[in-house]
Design a protein around this motif. Structure first.
Motif, mmCIF file in Angstrom:
data_model
loop_
_atom_site.group_PDB
_atom_site.id
_atom_site.type_symbol
_atom_site.label_atom_id
_atom_site.label_comp_id
_atom_site.label_asym_id
_atom_site.label_seq_id
_atom_site.Cartn_x
_atom_site.Cartn_y
_atom_site.Cartn_z
ATOM 1 N N ASP A 36 54.308 45.426 29.934
ATOM 2 C CA ASP A 36 55.393 44.622 30.492
ATOM 3 C C ASP A 36 56.170 45.327 31.595
ATOM 4 O O ASP A 36 57.006 44.694 32.251
ATOM 5 C CB ASP A 36 56.367 44.207 29.381
ATOM 6 N N HIS A 55 48.916 36.271 30.166
ATOM 7 C CA HIS A 55 49.899 35.991 31.209
ATOM 8 C C HIS A 55 50.579 37.287 31.646
ATOM 9 O O HIS A 55 51.010 38.079 30.807
ATOM 10 C CB HIS A 55 50.958 35.013 30.695
ATOM 11 N N PRO A 57 53.508 37.647 34.301
ATOM 12 C CA PRO A 57 54.441 37.172 35.331
ATOM 13 C C PRO A 57 54.790 38.277 36.330
ATOM 14 O O PRO A 57 55.023 39.422 35.960
ATOM 15 C CB PRO A 57 55.676 36.757 34.517
ATOM 16 N N GLY A 58 54.822 37.905 37.627
ATOM 17 C CA GLY A 58 55.174 38.856 38.676
ATOM 18 C C GLY A 58 54.056 39.784 39.092
ATOM 19 O O GLY A 58 54.267 40.668 39.913
ATOM 20 N N THR A 93 47.027 35.051 40.669
ATOM 21 C CA THR A 93 48.320 35.535 40.200
ATOM 22 C C THR A 93 48.390 35.502 38.679
ATOM 23 O O THR A 93 47.803 34.634 38.030
ATOM 24 C CB THR A 93 49.469 34.697 40.786
ATOM 25 N N GLU A 95 50.703 34.715 36.653
ATOM 26 C CA GLU A 95 51.452 33.650 35.990
ATOM 27 C C GLU A 95 50.572 32.466 35.583
ATOM 28 O O GLU A 95 50.952 31.665 34.730
ATOM 29 C CB GLU A 95 52.559 33.113 36.912
ATOM 30 N N ASP A 97 47.817 29.829 34.153
ATOM 31 C CA ASP A 97 47.078 29.578 32.908
ATOM 32 C C ASP A 97 45.592 29.555 33.248
ATOM 33 O O ASP A 97 45.059 28.532 33.692
ATOM 34 C CB ASP A 97 47.502 28.241 32.285
ATOM 35 N N ARG A 115 52.422 44.960 40.495
ATOM 36 C CA ARG A 115 53.664 44.183 40.491
ATOM 37 C C ARG A 115 54.030 43.893 41.941
ATOM 38 O O ARG A 115 54.329 44.796 42.713
ATOM 39 C CB ARG A 115 54.762 44.969 39.779
#
Length: 203
Positions: A36, A55, A57-58, A93, A95, A97, A115
């Motif tokens: 993370d 997933h 994110p970022g 990316t 994010e 699905d 990132r």
């Protein structure tokens, strides 16, 4: 500044973020980061069946094919992407699905993640016979994925040999570097540079 040889056979094994598989962590920054809070991460994983990707994110992701027939990635409201010997690198990316569908049995993949607020990256597949020169970048990872092997040389350093499943991680090391193969050698080049508005990572 750092030069490290990394061997996938001794790499740390960790569960996927979604718990549905195991990955070999080849390199991560900063050292000791988790799933993370990393800035960038290079890994390899065996995908044995269809299912969802984790997933992130970022995070920007690029995927390469090390072995197997390949897979098809199904993305929401977008055309599917096919990873195979004719199209050995995909980018998307974290994010999204993403659902993976195997083309013909399990595959071993090569995964580069960064990132996007901190880093930009590019993953490139090459088949080398003879030699090629590489310019330097902030971070360069040279991963040998065929039995022919590679030799990496800089003017002021001794040659470094890589066998299949081994990579050379170069952080803030001035180039250029010469790659030499006696046969036809497949390799992945992962380049990372600090994110700057309007900047692209070039090979």
């Amino acid at each position: 500044m750092s030069i490290r040889i990394i061997d996938s056979h001794t790499a740390r094994q960790l569960p996927w973020k979604n718990g549905k598989g195991v990955t070999l962590e080849l390199a991560i920054a900063p050292p000791g980061a988790g799933l993370d809070d990393f800035d960038w991460r290079i890994s390899s994983a065996r995908v044995a069946g269809a299912g969802p990707f984790s997933h992130f994110p970022g995070i920007d992701r690029s995927l390469g094919l090390l072995s197997g027939a390949g897979m098809r990635l199904h993305l929401p409201e977008q055309p599917s992407l096919r990873l195979d010997i004719h199209n050995p690198v995909l980018s998307f990316t974290g994010e999204l699905d993403v659902q993976a569908e195997l083309l013909d049995g399990p595959v071993q993949d090569f995964n580069l993640m960064s990132r996007r607020s901190h880093w930009q990256h590019r993953l490139q597949y090459l088949e080398l016979q003879g030699q090629q020169w590489l310019d330097s970048s902030a971070v360069l990872f040279i991963y040998c994925c065929s039995s022919a092997g590679l030799t990496c040389t800089r003017v002021d350093s001794a040659p470094i040999g890589l066998n299949a499943g081994q990579g050379l991680l170069l952080e803030d090391e001035v180039g250029p570097w010469r790659l030499t193969s006696q046969g036809r050698s497949g390799l992945y080049l992962a380049r990372l540079a600090p994110a700057t508005a309007g900047q692209e990572v070039v090979c």
